[in-house]
Design a protein around this motif. Structure first.
Motif: not given
Ligand code: FES
Length: 174
Positions: A153, A138-141, A117, A119-122, A136
């Motif tokens: 995000p 982790c934070h819903g992307s 992802c 965003h932060l790599g999940c 994703c």
């Molecule tokens: S790491 Fe994917 S939405 Fe934050």
């Protein structure tokens, strides 16, 4: 990509087998991938290009593999997934990019993207989310079937790694 992950390890290649879950009887089809994707250690360490045989990847399937320590998704898109990706409204996108620019000409069924992802790599989950691309957790992307960010995000689309078709059914990554 700004940062480089550690070089691939044998464990990374084994992840190919564990990552491509979801289809009955898939394990036996996946082991050839491990074999074909496992050049000798020196080659891997050097980050050399790797060839990947697409023939066993069935329509609708997403296969995970590693190149230079980076997770990559190879997605065999269905006709509907291609149609959805091509028909999407670019004006509504955060990182607008036509689907045609994200696949090789005449090979619309094959989407090859980095698998973390933006965003932060999940690691997003395939065939999930409102656009049935990736979600994703982790934070819903939410990414569409072209790997483009549509909700949440993440700031940019899933990037496309360098690759080319070396035959009708084989790609070279790198
Ligand atoms: S790491 Fe994917 S939405 Fe934050």
């Amino acid at each position: 990509m700004a940062t480089m992950a550690p070089e691939p390890t044998r464990r990374d290649f084994l992840f190919i087998a564990t990552g491509a879950v979801g289809a009955v009887g898939l394990a036996s089809a996946i082991w050839p991938f491990v074999s074909q994707m496992a050049p000798d250690a020196a080659t891997v360490a050097a980050g050399a290009p790797v060839d990947f045989d697409l023939a066993p990847v069935t329509e609708g399937q997403i296969v995970k593999l590693f190149w230079r320590g980076k997770l990559i998704f190879v997605r065999h898109r269905t006709a509907q997934e291609i149609k959805d990706a091509q028909a999407a409204d670019l004006g509504s996108m955060r990182d607008p990019e036509p689907d045609q620019k994200r696949v090789k000409s005449g090979k619309d069924q094959w989407l090859v993207v980095y698998g973390n992802c933006t965003h932060l790599g999940c690691v997003p989950l395939g065939n999930e989310g409102a656009y049935k691309g990736w979600f994703c957790p982790c934070h819903g992307s939410v990414f569409d079937t072209s790997g483009r960010i549509r909700q949440g995000p993440a700031p940019t689309n899933l990037p496309i790694p360098p690759f080319e078709f070396v035959s009708d059914t084989k790609i070279r990554i790198g």
